[in-house]
Enzyme design. Structure first.
Site, PDB file in Angstrom:
ATOM      1  N   GLN A 127       0.833  -1.211   0.000  1.00  0.00           N
ATOM      2  CA  GLN A 127       0.000   0.000   0.000  1.00  0.00           C
ATOM      3  C   GLN A 127       0.863   1.255   0.000  1.00  0.00           C
ATOM      4  O   GLN A 127       1.867   1.325   0.716  1.00  0.00           O
ATOM      5  CB  GLN A 127      -0.929  -0.002   1.220  1.00  0.00           C
ATOM      6  CG  GLN A 127      -1.914  -1.157   1.245  1.00  0.00           C
ATOM      7  CD  GLN A 127      -3.018  -1.030   0.213  1.00  0.00           C
ATOM      8  OE1 GLN A 127      -3.047  -0.089  -0.575  1.00  0.00           O
ATOM      9  NE2 GLN A 127      -3.934  -1.982   0.204  1.00  0.00           N
ATOM     10  N   TYR A 136      -5.262 -13.970  -0.168  1.00  0.00           N
ATOM     11  CA  TYR A 136      -4.442 -12.954  -0.849  1.00  0.00           C
ATOM     12  C   TYR A 136      -3.613 -12.187   0.188  1.00  0.00           C
ATOM     13  O   TYR A 136      -3.554 -10.960   0.175  1.00  0.00           O
ATOM     14  CB  TYR A 136      -5.308 -11.957  -1.625  1.00  0.00           C
ATOM     15  CG  TYR A 136      -6.299 -12.552  -2.596  1.00  0.00           C
ATOM     16  CD1 TYR A 136      -5.917 -12.899  -3.896  1.00  0.00           C
ATOM     17  CD2 TYR A 136      -7.628 -12.751  -2.234  1.00  0.00           C
ATOM     18  CE1 TYR A 136      -6.845 -13.420  -4.793  1.00  0.00           C
ATOM     19  CE2 TYR A 136      -8.553 -13.275  -3.131  1.00  0.00           C
ATOM     20  CZ  TYR A 136      -8.157 -13.611  -4.402  1.00  0.00           C
ATOM     21  OH  TYR A 136      -9.069 -14.128  -5.293  1.00  0.00           O
ATOM     22  N   GLU A 186      -1.691 -17.565   0.205  1.00  0.00           N
ATOM     23  CA  GLU A 186      -1.189 -16.779  -0.928  1.00  0.00           C
ATOM     24  C   GLU A 186      -0.642 -17.749  -1.962  1.00  0.00           C
ATOM     25  O   GLU A 186      -0.031 -18.771  -1.609  1.00  0.00           O
ATOM     26  CB  GLU A 186      -0.094 -15.823  -0.439  1.00  0.00           C
ATOM     27  CG  GLU A 186       0.594 -15.015  -1.506  1.00  0.00           C
ATOM     28  CD  GLU A 186      -0.339 -14.096  -2.267  1.00  0.00           C
ATOM     29  OE1 GLU A 186      -0.469 -14.300  -3.488  1.00  0.00           O
ATOM     30  OE2 GLU A 186      -0.934 -13.191  -1.659  1.00  0.00           O
ATOM     31  N   ASP A 188      -8.351  -9.455  -0.043  1.00  0.00           N
ATOM     32  CA  ASP A 188      -7.693  -8.248  -0.555  1.00  0.00           C
ATOM     33  C   ASP A 188      -7.052  -8.584  -1.903  1.00  0.00           C
ATOM     34  O   ASP A 188      -5.834  -8.653  -2.034  1.00  0.00           O
ATOM     35  CB  ASP A 188      -6.634  -7.749   0.432  1.00  0.00           C
ATOM     36  CG  ASP A 188      -6.038  -6.403   0.026  1.00  0.00           C
ATOM     37  OD1 ASP A 188      -6.609  -5.747  -0.861  1.00  0.00           O
ATOM     38  OD2 ASP A 188      -4.995  -6.023   0.589  1.00  0.00           O
ATOM     39  N   CYS A 230      -9.101  -2.301  -4.185  1.00  0.00           N
ATOM     40  CA  CYS A 230      -8.608  -1.072  -4.816  1.00  0.00           C
ATOM     41  C   CYS A 230      -9.387  -0.765  -6.089  1.00  0.00           C
ATOM     42  O   CYS A 230      -9.141   0.248  -6.737  1.00  0.00           O
ATOM     43  CB  CYS A 230      -7.114  -1.186  -5.115  1.00  0.00           C
ATOM     44  SG  CYS A 230      -6.701  -2.563  -6.199  1.00  0.00           S
ATOM     45  N   GLU A 251     -10.416   3.345  -2.328  1.00  0.00           N
ATOM     46  CA  GLU A 251     -10.480   1.933  -1.944  1.00  0.00           C
ATOM     47  C   GLU A 251     -11.754   1.725  -1.138  1.00  0.00           C
ATOM     48  O   GLU A 251     -12.228   2.628  -0.447  1.00  0.00           O
ATOM     49  CB  GLU A 251      -9.253   1.534  -1.128  1.00  0.00           C
ATOM     50  CG  GLU A 251      -7.953   1.731  -1.882  1.00  0.00           C
ATOM     51  CD  GLU A 251      -6.996   0.555  -1.769  1.00  0.00           C
ATOM     52  OE1 GLU A 251      -7.324  -0.418  -1.063  1.00  0.00           O
ATOM     53  OE2 GLU A 251      -5.927   0.621  -2.396  1.00  0.00           O
TER      54      GLU A 251
END
Length: 581
Positions: A404, A438, A459, A506, A533, A573
């Site tokens: 981020q 994620y 992940e 995410d 996002c 976001e």
């Protein structure tokens, strides 16, 4: 009695053609050739092949895809149809008189006065309607960068598409009540493509971003919206910093083709892309030059140390530009070191952008809440491991990888996520679990670890999992496990009871696919917090989950709220919270 024929005479007699017959045959052959030649002359020349417009296929939740919905909304409001605004691109592509002042191309690509801006797109551009200059009685949808609803403007139309035209803003004749040009502090604003909203009050920016989220659900989740399954969108959470917040920027430069053969005489511009060829800010017409890439000396959105790094890299580039054979992008990523005050600062900095004396540039920052001093450096090597400091936690990752880009708002986001992971009606002593899909390098896993008994981060990238494990260990977090999961079997190895488990999503900008959503539904967690996002892909995914998966109907949307990660820009976001009923 005549003499007998010899063999030779007989042979000659058999093949010989009398003169009158031979002449007739020659005339016939000549006549055929003459007729063929005349026929070839009479036939029209082969028609040149017409050029056709090749439309780019836009993914619906991409900016170009969303624009189609926004155009349709504008047309509906003004009682127009797509047929009534379609541009004849074949006439432009096959215009034989492009250089003529009255050509079709120059009729389309023109300067237009008195244009009223009617709407604002999610990309931060104005939308207007123009009279079609060629197809009488028809209109054109016009994109006006830096135009605001209520503005009356002068534009230059320079590019045509089937459903719209692009333009440059030349003058603002009448200002919208929304417009506050006195708020502009960035000398590149209105030319550079990186920001769109600096002439708006910050309160107005937050209001527009809330509308962007609401429109996303209107366009991509119409069924659940019609059924009242989407609550009113909450107010957008403000960023603590509205300038100098970006912790990563990527200035770039182009080189002419001849640079591969001949050394350059002049240093090319190094910076960011120009948004068309606007002229509305008369006092900044020459700022940054007028090439496709503007020469940017300072970025108003980047952190202080990144602007120091930008100055360093510009000075280095000015000396070394002749060594480059083609254009390139320069990475500038903020790196944060928690200083050991008993040691020399320079010894702790590692590699980073260096000043004219060869020293690594840095800035010291105090964190009084956690009682530490931080050193900020600027890293340019994409493979270098850097650190980000969030609410007392340190996260390591590779400089070129995603993390981020607004550190100032991250504590607000992680707290909001942590608070919304709590399972309703829980009794004291009941276990609480978290699955972070994620999970990346473990930001939400680590920051949410205090509120649960166990965190499982999933992940598909083994490198990201390695960093997540490292970050948990660095921060003394012992209740986090991380696994490399297969996209089609992401929940296969998760053993925590679903009734006591919350899930964080995410995903990247494209969102989640149907395979993942079906897995999530089958796992049947008690609560889901979806961070995105791209609010458009989020809205699409939420509707798909509720309507198309086997158990999705057992969930309700509790809240949807935006977070302003990128002030002065159109980006927002969104966090959507779903709970099992």
């Amino acid at each position: 009695m005549s003499a007998p024929m010899t063999t030779a005479s007989a042979s000659a007699s058999a093949t010989a053609i009398p003169d009158d017959k031979k002449r007739a045959a020659d005339e016939t052959e000549a006549g055929v050739k003459t007729a063929q030649a005349a026929d070839a002359t009479a036939r029209p020349a082969k028609k040149p092949k017409l050029r056709r417009y090749k439309a780019k296929k836009a993914e619906p939740t991409s900016p170009l895809g969303v624009l189609q919905f926004e155009i349709d909304a504008l047309l509906a409001k003004h009682s127009l149809t797509r047929e009534g605004v379609t541009n004849d691109l074949s006439a432009i592509l096959n215009d034989p008189h492009k250089e003529s002042p009255n050509s079709v191309t120059n009729q389309y690509h023109r300067i237009v006065d008195g244009v009223e801006v009617l709407a604002l797109t999610s990309n931060g551009d104005g939308l207007a309607l123009l009279d079609n200059p060629v197809q009488l009685g028809q209109k054109q949808v016009c994109i006006v960068p830096f135009g605001l609803p209520g503005d009356t403007v002068r534009v230059r139309v320079f590019k045509s598409h089937p459903l719209y035209v692009e333009s440059d803003l030349l003058d603002v004749i009448t200002k919208s009540p929304m417009r506050h040009d006195e708020l502009i502090t960035d000398k590149y604003f209105g030319k550079a493509s990186g920001s769109q909203f600096e002439f708006l009050t910050y309160a107005k920016q937050l209001e527009i971003k809330r509308s962007t989220i609401a429109n996303a659900y209107k366009y991509f989740a119409p069924r659940i919206l019609a059924e009242g399954l989407v609550p009113e969108i909450d107010d957008t959470v403000a960023s603590p910093l509205q300038y100098n917040y970006r912790t990563k920027i990527t200035p770039h430069f182009d080189l002419p083709r001849r640079a591969a053969r001949e050394p350059l005489e002049k240093c090319p511009p190094l910076g960011f892309g120009q948004k068309g060829r606007p002229e509305w800010r008369k006092d900044t017409l020459d700022v940054g030059g007028n090439a496709a890439i503007l020469d940017i000396e300072e970025c108003a959105l980047a952190t202080e140390i990144l602007n120091v790094g930008l100055a360093n890299e510009r000075a280095r580039f000015a000396k070394e530009f002749r060594n480059y054979k083609k254009g390139a992008t320069i990475l500038l990523r903020e790196n944060t070191i928690v200083l050991d005050e008993s040691r020399d600062v320079q010894e702790q900095l590692g590699e980073g952008s260096r000043d004219a004396d060869g020293n690594v540039s840095y800035i010291e920052v105090k964190d009084p809440e956690h009682g530490v001093t931080l050193a900020k450096t600027c890293v340019t090597n994409q493979r270098q491991v850097v650190a980000e400091y969030v609410d007392g936690y340190t996260f390591n990752f590779t400089a070129g990888e995603f993390f981020q880009n607004n550190n100032s708002i991250l504590p607000l986001v992680t707290k909001y996520v942590r608070d919304n992971l709590q399972i309703p009606n829980s009794k004291e002593g009941e276990p609480r679990y978290l699955v972070d899909a994620y999970c990346g390098s473990g930001l939400f896993s680590v920051c949410s670890s205090k509120g649960v008994d166990k965190v499982t981060g999933v992940e598909i990238s083994a490198d990201s999992v390695a960093f997540a494990e490292r970050n948990a260990k660095t921060n003394g977090v012992e209740n986090c496990d991380f696994i490399v999961g297969k996209a089609e079997k992401l929940f296969e190895t998760i053993s925590t009871p679903n009734d006591r488990t919350s899930v964080i999503l995410d995903p990247p900008r494209k969102g989640c696919d149907a395979v993942f959503m079906k897995q999530l539904s089958e796992y049947y967690p008690a609560r889901i917090v979806y961070i995105s996002c791209n609010v458009h892909s989020q809205a699409r995914d939420v509707e798909y989950f509720l309507k198309e998966t086997e158990k999705g109907g057992d969930y309700k949307v509790e809240s949807v709220r935006g977070f302003d990660f990128f002030p002065q820009t159109h980006h927002v976001e969104s966090v959507c919270v779903l709970s099992r009923v």
